[in-house]
Structures are given as C-alpha cells and as structure tokens.
Design a protein around this motif. Structure first.
Motif, PDB file in Angstrom:
ATOM      1  N   ALA A  55       0.814  -1.212   0.000  1.00  0.00           N
ATOM      2  CA  ALA A  55       0.000   0.000   0.000  1.00  0.00           C
ATOM      3  C   ALA A  55       0.848   1.264   0.000  1.00  0.00           C
ATOM      4  CB  ALA A  55      -0.928   0.003   1.217  1.00  0.00           C
ATOM      5  N   LYS A  56       2.080   1.146   0.471  1.00  0.00           N
ATOM      6  CA  LYS A  56       2.985   2.297   0.520  1.00  0.00           C
ATOM      7  C   LYS A  56       4.406   1.767   0.526  1.00  0.00           C
ATOM      8  CE  LYS A  56       3.745   4.671   4.368  1.00  0.00           C
ATOM      9  NZ  LYS A  56       3.628   5.598   5.516  1.00  0.00           N
ATOM     10  N   TRP A  57       5.332   2.562   0.006  1.00  0.00           N
ATOM     11  CA  TRP A  57       6.745   2.211   0.041  1.00  0.00           C
ATOM     12  C   TRP A  57       7.465   3.202   0.945  1.00  0.00           C
ATOM     13  CZ3 TRP A  57       7.558   2.319  -6.009  1.00  0.00           C
ATOM     14  CH2 TRP A  57       6.668   1.403  -6.610  1.00  0.00           C
ATOM     15  N   ARG A  58       8.488   2.704   1.636  1.00  0.00           N
ATOM     16  CA  ARG A  58       9.320   3.593   2.443  1.00  0.00           C
ATOM     17  C   ARG A  58      10.760   3.501   1.941  1.00  0.00           C
ATOM     18  NH1 ARG A  58      13.654   3.214   6.771  1.00  0.00           N
ATOM     19  NH2 ARG A  58      13.756   5.385   7.428  1.00  0.00           N
ATOM     20  N   ILE A  59      11.349   4.659   1.648  1.00  0.00           N
ATOM     21  CA  ILE A  59      12.741   4.704   1.220  1.00  0.00           C
ATOM     22  C   ILE A  59      13.486   5.727   2.058  1.00  0.00           C
ATOM     23  CG2 ILE A  59      12.235   3.972  -1.141  1.00  0.00           C
ATOM     24  CD1 ILE A  59      12.500   6.909  -2.007  1.00  0.00           C
ATOM     25  N   ASN A  60      14.802   5.572   2.121  1.00  0.00           N
ATOM     26  CA  ASN A  60      15.668   6.468   2.886  1.00  0.00           C
ATOM     27  C   ASN A  60      16.641   7.118   1.908  1.00  0.00           C
ATOM     28  OD1 ASN A  60      17.713   7.614   4.439  1.00  0.00           O
ATOM     29  ND2 ASN A  60      17.683   5.995   5.973  1.00  0.00           N
ATOM     30  N   PRO A  61      16.595   8.443   1.737  1.00  0.00           N
ATOM     31  CA  PRO A  61      17.493   9.098   0.782  1.00  0.00           C
ATOM     32  C   PRO A  61      18.966   8.798   1.026  1.00  0.00           C
ATOM     33  CG  PRO A  61      15.837  10.637   1.566  1.00  0.00           C
ATOM     34  CD  PRO A  61      15.705   9.402   2.407  1.00  0.00           C
ATOM     35  N   VAL A 110      24.400  15.802   1.543  1.00  0.00           N
ATOM     36  CA  VAL A 110      23.695  16.938   2.144  1.00  0.00           C
ATOM     37  C   VAL A 110      24.424  17.416   3.388  1.00  0.00           C
ATOM     38  CG1 VAL A 110      21.550  17.679   3.250  1.00  0.00           C
ATOM     39  CG2 VAL A 110      21.457  16.220   1.221  1.00  0.00           C
ATOM     40  N   LEU A 111      24.852  16.486   4.223  1.00  0.00           N
ATOM     41  CA  LEU A 111      25.550  16.856   5.458  1.00  0.00           C
ATOM     42  C   LEU A 111      26.852  17.577   5.138  1.00  0.00           C
ATOM     43  CD1 LEU A 111      25.749  16.787   8.524  1.00  0.00           C
ATOM     44  CD2 LEU A 111      26.779  14.515   8.339  1.00  0.00           C
ATOM     45  N   CYS A 170      16.714  19.277   5.573  1.00  0.00           N
ATOM     46  CA  CYS A 170      16.994  19.549   4.158  1.00  0.00           C
ATOM     47  C   CYS A 170      16.947  18.269   3.331  1.00  0.00           C
ATOM     48  CB  CYS A 170      18.369  20.202   4.020  1.00  0.00           C
ATOM     49  SG  CYS A 170      18.409  21.922   4.554  1.00  0.00           S
ATOM     50  N   SER A 171      17.481  17.169   3.848  1.00  0.00           N
ATOM     51  CA  SER A 171      17.456  15.912   3.107  1.00  0.00           C
ATOM     52  C   SER A 171      16.018  15.490   2.822  1.00  0.00           C
ATOM     53  CB  SER A 171      18.180  14.821   3.890  1.00  0.00           C
ATOM     54  OG  SER A 171      18.136  13.592   3.197  1.00  0.00           O
ATOM     55  N   ALA A 172      15.162  15.599   3.829  1.00  0.00           N
ATOM     56  CA  ALA A 172      13.761  15.213   3.649  1.00  0.00           C
ATOM     57  C   ALA A 172      13.065  16.125   2.647  1.00  0.00           C
ATOM     58  CB  ALA A 172      13.036  15.240   4.985  1.00  0.00           C
ATOM     59  N   LEU A 173      13.200  17.433   2.828  1.00  0.00           N
ATOM     60  CA  LEU A 173      12.481  18.378   1.971  1.00  0.00           C
ATOM     61  C   LEU A 173      13.011  18.379   0.539  1.00  0.00           C
ATOM     62  CD1 LEU A 173      12.016  21.427   4.370  1.00  0.00           C
ATOM     63  CD2 LEU A 173      10.328  19.717   3.698  1.00  0.00           C
ATOM     64  N   GLU A 174      14.327  18.328   0.367  1.00  0.00           N
ATOM     65  CA  GLU A 174      14.892  18.319  -0.988  1.00  0.00           C
ATOM     66  C   GLU A 174      14.507  17.047  -1.727  1.00  0.00           C
ATOM     67  OE1 GLU A 174      19.079  19.015  -0.568  1.00  0.00           O
ATOM     68  OE2 GLU A 174      18.783  21.028   0.288  1.00  0.00           O
ATOM     69  N   ALA A 228      11.069  14.420  -5.744  1.00  0.00           N
ATOM     70  CA  ALA A 228      10.024  13.455  -6.096  1.00  0.00           C
ATOM     71  C   ALA A 228       8.864  14.149  -6.810  1.00  0.00           C
ATOM     72  CB  ALA A 228       9.533  12.742  -4.844  1.00  0.00           C
ATOM     73  N   GLU A 229       8.478  15.315  -6.325  1.00  0.00           N
ATOM     74  CA  GLU A 229       7.407  16.067  -6.999  1.00  0.00           C
ATOM     75  C   GLU A 229       7.817  16.459  -8.419  1.00  0.00           C
ATOM     76  OE1 GLU A 229       4.489  18.753  -5.285  1.00  0.00           O
ATOM     77  OE2 GLU A 229       5.824  18.894  -3.528  1.00  0.00           O
ATOM     78  N   HIS A 230       9.073  16.860  -8.586  1.00  0.00           N
ATOM     79  CA  HIS A 230       9.559  17.253  -9.913  1.00  0.00           C
ATOM     80  C   HIS A 230       9.492  16.070 -10.879  1.00  0.00           C
ATOM     81  CE1 HIS A 230      11.900  19.385 -12.935  1.00  0.00           C
ATOM     82  NE2 HIS A 230      12.709  18.337 -13.024  1.00  0.00           N
ATOM     83  N   ILE A 231       9.748  14.858 -10.369  1.00  0.00           N
ATOM     84  CA  ILE A 231       9.691  13.659 -11.200  1.00  0.00           C
ATOM     85  C   ILE A 231       8.249  13.320 -11.562  1.00  0.00           C
ATOM     86  CG2 ILE A 231      10.156  11.157 -11.212  1.00  0.00           C
ATOM     87  CD1 ILE A 231      12.621  11.825  -9.422  1.00  0.00           C
ATOM     88  N   GLY A 232       7.313  13.683 -10.699  1.00  0.00           N
ATOM     89  CA  GLY A 232       5.912  13.434 -11.018  1.00  0.00           C
ATOM     90  C   GLY A 232       5.061  12.894  -9.900  1.00  0.00           C
TER      91      GLY A 232
END
Length: 421
Positions: free
Chosen positions: A115-121, A161-162, A188-192, A197-201
C-alpha cells in the motif's frame, strides 16, 4: 539555527496534505494513525503473516515489513494472500534500503500489493547512482500509483547533504553547533528529496516525510522545523527508543509534545522487545499515547490509584490488573458488537480518600476498602452509587457489572458499516 523555545500549544491539527494508503486516509483532518513493523524474516510467509495479523488485531492500522532481498520481495504477495484468508485487512508498507530500485523493478507484484513504500534518501545510492536510483523508485511509484514515505534517519543521513551544510556552516561568521547542523541536514534531506520526487511526477498528496533520531530534544526540534516548512504529511517516531520503561518514557515524552502541538499524522513507537516479549507492545504504547492526549479512543481506560499506607492490602492492585487485562481481551468482541465502547471509562480505587470521587467520575467505578475500612466495596455507575459488593469474588462481580453496562449503554454496531479511518 538556534534551539526554539517551547511554544504555546497550537489549536487543532497542523495543515497537511491528505494521503491515501490502502483503505486509510492520513493527514489533513484524518485521525492520527498507529503504525508498527514486523521483526520476522519477511521471506518466512507464515511467520510474517501471523505477526502482521497479531499487530493488526492489537490495533496497528498499518504494518511495515522489510523488503531486503529477492526472497522477501517474492514473499509479499503470498503474505498479502495469507492475510486475506485470515480476514485481516491492513495496509502493508514495504521498507526498502540500498536495492529497492532493483527489487521493485524485478517484482512488480510485490510493488503492486504494497500500500505504501518507504525509502531512505541516505540509502538509495551513492554519487551519481543516487539520483538515478531515486528517480527509478519514484517513477515506479507514479506508475503503480503508490504513496512513498521519504524517511530520513540520522544514523544513515545523506552524506552529500551533510557535507554541503557543514561546508556552508564553516563559512559563517557565527557557525552553528554540530548538532544544529545535523538537525538542519535532516530537514533539508527530507524536503529536498520530496521536492525532487514532486519534480519527477509524484504528487504532494502521495508523499509522507519522516526524520527520525533517538534524542528526544533533537526529535522535537527537527519536527517543529519540518512542520513549519512544509505541508507534507508527517510520520513521527523516536528511532531506536530502547527497551522497557526507557523506550516507553522517551517515546511518550517526544511524541506527546509534538502531537499536543498538532504535529504528526502517523506514529510508531520503536520499542526493543524484551526477550520473548510480544511485538504488539509497541502498538499498545502508541495507542495509549494518543488516548492519553485525548486524540483517539482505542480501548476503555482504567483509572487506578498508586496505593499508599492506607492500602496495605494488594486487593486493589490485583483487581486493577485483572480488569485491565480483561478489558483488552474483551475489546475485539466488543468492538465488533458495540459502537463507541472504546470511550468507556473505568476506575479501580483503593481507599475512601479519593475512591468514591474518582469512581463517580468514571462510567463504572469501584472503591475498595483500605486498611481499617469496612470490608465493603461500593460501585458507582455514571456518578451514582449502584451497589455495594462483598465477598471473595469482587473481580467477577465487577466484571459482570461492566459487561452489563456495555450491553445496555452502547448501540449495536450495524454489520458491514464502518466509519472511514
């Protein structure tokens, strides 16, 4: 980035996007949902399905499973089928690290059944591979129409990012502390990543963010900053909270502050189970945090006194434990039969000082005799004294009164009709 002072509680919930996860809706004005995670080998279909079922029956509204190899990815559809055969309807979340882009591409049925995927940047890939592999996952999420939790963790933070923020900080006239830079890097890692992801679609209403740390003050600071900078749905959790009272207290201390301020759309309490202990404890603790804050009602609450020199007998302790366990055992039955029974309040008090008063505040309360008091236990129903119990089987008599109250005060649940979560 200075540490913020504790603000006054924010009235109502923080504004956030509404996200669909299976049959659930989170964010916006939806109730804060409880999430948990299995600790079985996902490739073991039966063990994993049984633990998911146990977590769901305990009240977990979403359950996450590790998908770390080919065997685990192949097991997800079988686990979903086994749960359906058990009539367990709970959204499954796939937890992907390092090789998620390959597993999701190679196992489209696994991708579809989650139902959902979780990923870690921080664990998607290194260097140039990171951007391509992140994009691969997001593009697949768009095709499968799946929401994604972008979950940052200070134990596996995106080092690019760090490093960038550390370099920027070194050029400041008044550099921030290393801890403040670390917190900013998490945000910043989360928001960027979400913006990428939004830019990709991937639409904003298919994105959930988390930024987990194991320090209570740092968690509060990070989520306050995240909440102020975005409207993405937020998942809360103190990572690696620990075992026993330490993990429970630390999680409650962190989550209660944020939830009281209207921050958070889903929560998980990441407890280390005692050896041989039940995985479901993390669900119970999460529910009790939400219920104690008045945000949700899951099971009848039992008020009980701590005891003092007036209560040298263990009778009230034994009765309180008996009623607490009995109520939790009854809830699966009551929940199916009666509407609103989770709001029931009970009191088991140990002496005449606060006993009658607390008992009157509850729907059903009993005031047991303290040391030197008459061997009688008045029972109050909705503030009125109903009966005085005597004898050896006080627990059985009190349970019968509670059962009668449930059956006569809560309307029958209409079969097949459930409110949207």
């Amino acid at each position: 980035m200075a540490d913020s002072a504790v603000p006054a509680p924010v009235p109502g919930r923080r504004k956030s996007h509404s996200v669909r996860i299976g049959h659930l809706r989170i964010g916006a004005d939806a109730p804060v949902c409880v999430q948990s995670m299995t600790n079985t080998d996902t490739a073991d279909v039966e063990a994993s399905a049984q633990q998911v079922a146990a977590l769901a029956r305990a009240g977990s509204e979403m359950v996450r499973l590790t998908v770390n190899n080919e065997e685990a990815a192949r097991a997800i559809p079988a686990i979903a089928d086994r749960l359906a055969a058990m009539h367990i309807d709970v959204p499954l979340i796939g937890d992907f690290h390092y090789n998620g882009h390959r597993l999701l591409a190679a196992h489209p049925e696994c991708a579809a059944r989650l139902a959902k995927w979780r990923i870690n940047p921080g664990n998607v890939g290194k260097g140039e591979k990171r951007d391509r592999q992140f994009a691969d996952i997001i593009e697949m999420a768009c095709r499968h129409e799946k929401p994604v939790r972008i979950g940052v963790n200070w134990g596996s933070l995106d080092q690019a990012v760090l490093a960038r923020l550390m370099d920027e900080n070194s050029r400041r006239a008044q550099p921030l502390s290393p801890e403040a830079v670390m917190r900013e890097a998490l945000v910043c890692s989360a928001l960027e990543s979400a913006q990428e992801a939004e830019h990709i679609g991937l639409p904003a209403d298919a994105i959930v963010l988390s930024a987990k740390v194991s320090s209570v003050p740092a968690l509060i600071a990070v989520y306050r900053t995240l909440a102020a900078r975005c409207e993405y749905a937020l998942h809360l959790g103190l990572t690696e909270a620990g075992m026993g009272s330490k993990g429970i207290v630390a999680s409650a201390a962190a989550l209660a502050v944020l939830l009281h301020e209207g921050i958070g759309d889903t929560i998980r309490v990441s407890l280390t189970p005692e050896p041989g202990g039940a995985r479901t404890q993390e669900v119970v603790v999460a529910q009790e945090i939400l219920q104690s804050l008045g945000l949700r009602a899951f099971t009848p609450m039992v008020t009980a006194c701590p005891g003092c020199g007036r209560t040298t007998s263990t009778l009230f302790q034994e009765l309180a434990a008996d009623i607490q366990h009995w109520v939790r055992a009854q809830m699966p039955i009551w929940r199916e039969r009666f509407d609103g029974v989770e709001t029931l309040t009970l009191a088991v008090m140990g002496c005449v000082v606060n006993g009658p008063g607390e008992s009157r505040h509850a729907n059903v309360g009993i005031s047991l005799p303290g040391t030197g008091e008459a061997p009688a236990a008045p029972v109050y129903v909705d503030g009125e004294k109903r009966v005085t119990l005597r004898g050896e089987d006080l627990a059985g008599q009190f349970r019968a009164i509670v059962e009668d109250y449930v059956q006569t005060h809560y309307p029958p649940r209409v079969a097949g009709v459930k409110g949207e979560k």
